[in-house]
Design an enzyme around this catalytic site. Structure first.
Site, PDB file in Angstrom:
ATOM      1  N   LYS A 124       0.829  -1.211   0.000  1.00 34.85           N
ATOM      2  CA  LYS A 124       0.000   0.000   0.000  1.00 34.85           C
ATOM      3  C   LYS A 124       0.859   1.255   0.000  1.00 34.85           C
ATOM      4  CE  LYS A 124      -4.261  -1.597   2.174  1.00 34.85           C
ATOM      5  NZ  LYS A 124      -5.133  -1.473   3.345  1.00 34.85           N
ATOM      6  N   LYS A 207      -4.901  -9.436  -7.255  1.00 34.32           N
ATOM      7  CA  LYS A 207      -6.091  -9.683  -6.443  1.00 34.32           C
ATOM      8  C   LYS A 207      -7.261  -8.805  -6.925  1.00 34.32           C
ATOM      9  CE  LYS A 207      -6.457  -7.728  -2.360  1.00 34.32           C
ATOM     10  NZ  LYS A 207      -6.439  -7.299  -0.957  1.00 34.32           N
ATOM     11  N   LYS A 210     -11.256  -3.496  -4.487  1.00 35.01           N
ATOM     12  CA  LYS A 210     -12.107  -2.321  -4.658  1.00 35.01           C
ATOM     13  C   LYS A 210     -11.287  -1.107  -5.066  1.00 35.01           C
ATOM     14  CE  LYS A 210     -12.378  -2.489   0.379  1.00 35.01           C
ATOM     15  NZ  LYS A 210     -13.151  -3.185   1.376  1.00 35.01           N
TER      16      LYS A 210
HETATM   17  P1  TYM Z   1     -10.613  -5.762   3.578  1.00 35.19           P
HETATM   18  O1  TYM Z   1     -11.638  -4.735   3.875  1.00 35.19           O
HETATM   19  O2  TYM Z   1      -9.539  -5.449   2.591  1.00 35.19           O
HETATM   20  O3  TYM Z   1     -11.316  -7.094   3.085  1.00 35.19           O
HETATM   21  C1  TYM Z   1     -12.361  -7.690   3.855  1.00 35.19           C
HETATM   22  C2  TYM Z   1     -12.287  -9.208   3.737  1.00 35.19           C
HETATM   23  O4  TYM Z   1     -12.420  -9.593   2.364  1.00 35.19           O
HETATM   24  C3  TYM Z   1     -11.340 -10.436   2.009  1.00 35.19           C
HETATM   25  N1  TYM Z   1     -10.978 -10.181   0.602  1.00 35.19           N
HETATM   26  C4  TYM Z   1     -10.843 -11.141  -0.307  1.00 35.19           C
HETATM   27  N2  TYM Z   1     -10.986 -12.481  -0.233  1.00 35.19           N
HETATM   28  C5  TYM Z   1     -10.760 -13.191  -1.364  1.00 35.19           C
HETATM   29  N3  TYM Z   1     -10.413 -12.613  -2.553  1.00 35.19           N
HETATM   30  C6  TYM Z   1     -10.260 -11.275  -2.658  1.00 35.19           C
HETATM   31  N4  TYM Z   1      -9.939 -10.712  -3.830  1.00 35.19           N
HETATM   32  C7  TYM Z   1     -10.477 -10.482  -1.506  1.00 35.19           C
HETATM   33  N5  TYM Z   1     -10.424  -9.136  -1.267  1.00 35.19           N
HETATM   34  C8  TYM Z   1     -10.736  -8.984   0.038  1.00 35.19           C
HETATM   35  C9  TYM Z   1     -10.203 -10.038   2.941  1.00 35.19           C
HETATM   36  O5  TYM Z   1      -9.248 -11.073   3.060  1.00 35.19           O
HETATM   37  C10 TYM Z   1     -10.954  -9.791   4.228  1.00 35.19           C
HETATM   38  O6  TYM Z   1     -11.199 -11.011   4.919  1.00 35.19           O
HETATM   39  N6  TYM Z   1      -7.590  -5.551   7.535  1.00 35.19           N
HETATM   40  C11 TYM Z   1      -8.848  -6.092   7.052  1.00 35.19           C
HETATM   41  C12 TYM Z   1     -10.038  -5.668   7.860  1.00 35.19           C
HETATM   42  C13 TYM Z   1      -9.944  -5.956   9.320  1.00 35.19           C
HETATM   43  C14 TYM Z   1     -10.059  -7.219   9.942  1.00 35.19           C
HETATM   44  C15 TYM Z   1      -9.942  -6.961  11.335  1.00 35.19           C
HETATM   45  C16 TYM Z   1     -10.255  -8.497   9.449  1.00 35.19           C
HETATM   46  C17 TYM Z   1      -9.743  -5.033  10.301  1.00 35.19           C
HETATM   47  N7  TYM Z   1      -9.753  -5.637  11.510  1.00 35.19           N
HETATM   48  C18 TYM Z   1     -10.005  -8.003  12.249  1.00 35.19           C
HETATM   49  C19 TYM Z   1     -10.310  -9.537  10.392  1.00 35.19           C
HETATM   50  C20 TYM Z   1     -10.191  -9.281  11.767  1.00 35.19           C
HETATM   51  C21 TYM Z   1      -9.047  -5.593   5.626  1.00 35.19           C
HETATM   52  O7  TYM Z   1      -8.541  -4.601   5.219  1.00 35.19           O
HETATM   53  O8  TYM Z   1      -9.942  -6.313   4.922  1.00 35.19           O
END
Ligand code: TYM
Length: 346
Positions: A124, A207, A210
């Site tokens: 990032k 990947k 968004k």
């Molecule tokens: P975030 O918002 O980027 O994504 C949310 C969840 O979606 C999954 N994900 C995917 N899975 C499969 N293929 C993809 N292309 C894909 N894009 C996103 C992510 O793996 C995630 O599970 N840091 C985290 C948010 C967070 C969190 C937490 C998660 C904050 N605190 C505590 C678990 C526990 C994040 O940015 O996810």
């Protein structure tokens, strides 16, 4: 790093925690890698806590009005994907101050060397590491606080979050070791199913995200049926027919991705998809995939639109969820402060 005893989690009630950033359009990757599996965990009868991590979202710039809309939209996506706010706790992170407070304490446990190894930060920040916010750097410690504030034992996530959950385990282990307690569990990342890493529809090595500048690279949960069908028809593939077995997908990243998406949407294995479509070309497979995706996703986007028509109701649901979340997290924060030697006299 000192490991926790193997049976540390036996002390804790099984509890699932996970989160999603409300930082824009949720994608098919978020749905298959996270939301769909969150609903499954809830339906297995495990205690489930789900969070819209708005404090994480502001580690990069967010327009204030857009953030509110996106947070409500993400809440609508959870509910439309089968999360029942009466059976799961659903709330936005900033309404429960224990997250930010515990994050500070864990900032003082985590080591700079550990943060420097976080691949998502490196991705990032890119070449701009001097200019990004301090919050973006500390982001994984806030994520550890999210999980540990609930003594969560299981964290369903997509593949890209595995390193952050492992860091959470390291932080928990160091805290327990330094203060000679067994206060925090060792949360396990649950990375399951056919679509733990959904790839871009334009480039099978990236990947689905968004934040990709190309809208054609992803399916948004708000896309209508025509858009979904068009994006799958135009998805990059190759000229070969689908193979009969998984090894035949080696070196064919785009084909593998489309097969995995089909499998996850249909709730079957990739093997079963190839048993059905092996030997057929993308001219047959893509329309079948588009039809399946529309059948599964159109009801979700329809329900999201319906829920978004009543933002006050969404805010009410988040408020109720936050009160339930706080009832769990605040005592854990208090106990953490006490263990660390802070006077608690009011
Ligand atoms: P975030 O918002 O980027 O994504 C949310 C969840 O979606 C999954 N994900 C995917 N899975 C499969 N293929 C993809 N292309 C894909 N894009 C996103 C992510 O793996 C995630 O599970 N840091 C985290 C948010 C967070 C969190 C937490 C998660 C904050 N605190 C505590 C678990 C526990 C994040 O940015 O996810």
């Amino acid at each position: 790093m000192t490991d926790q005893p193997a049976d540390i989690n036996a002390k804790f009630t099984p509890r699932v925690f996970s989160g999603i950033q409300p930082s824009g359009n949720l994608t098919l990757g978020n749905y298959l890698g996270a939301l769909k599996r969150f609903a499954e965990k809830q339906d297995e009868g495990i205690e489930t806590v789900y969070c819209l991590v708005d404090l994480h979202a502001v580690t990069v710039w967010q327009e204030p009005e857009a953030l509110k809309r996106q947070t409500r939209e993400a809440a609508a996506a959870f509910i439309a994907s089968g999360i029942d706010p009466d059976r799961s706790i659903l709330f936005n992170q900033s309404q429960v101050s224990a997250h930010a407070e515990l994050a500070w304490l864990l900032n003082c446990v985590a080591r700079v060397g550990w943060m420097n190894r976080m691949t998502q930060f490196k991705d990032k920040a890119g070449k701009n590491a001097e200019k990004v916010s301090l919050g973006l750097y500390a982001y994984p410690a806030l994520m550890a606080a999210d999980i540990l504030a609930y003594h969560a034992t299981m964290v369903p996530v997509g593949e890209d979050q595995k390193q952050h959950v492992e860091l959470t385990r390291d932080i928990a282990a160091k805290f327990n070791h330094d203060y000679k307690v067994d206060f925090f569990p060792s949360p396990a990342p649950l990375i399951e199913g056919a679509a733990t890493r959904v790839m871009s529809l334009r480039d099978g090595s990236k990947k689905m995200s968004k934040s990709d500048p190309s809208d054609a690279s992803r399916i948004n949960l708000t896309d209508d049926a025509d858009t979904i069908a068009k994006k799958f028809r135009k998805a990059v593939s190759d000229a070969e027919p689908l193979p009969e077995s998984l090894e035949g997908l080696d070196g064919r990243a785009e084909a593998r991705n489309l097969v995995n998406i089909y499998a996850a949407l249909a709730g079957i294995t990739a093997d079963a998809v190839l048993a059905q479509f092996g030997g057929q070309g993308f001219g047959t497979f893509k329309p079948a995939l588009a039809d399946l995706a529309v059948a599964k996703l159109a009801p979700i986007s329809g329900e999201m639109t319906r829920l978004m028509a009543d933002p006050a109701e969404i805010d009410r649901i988040l408020g109720k969820g936050a009160a339930k979340a706080e009832a769990i997290a605040q005592p854990i924060l208090e106990k953490t402060l006490d263990i660390m030697g802070m006077i608690r006299s009011r």
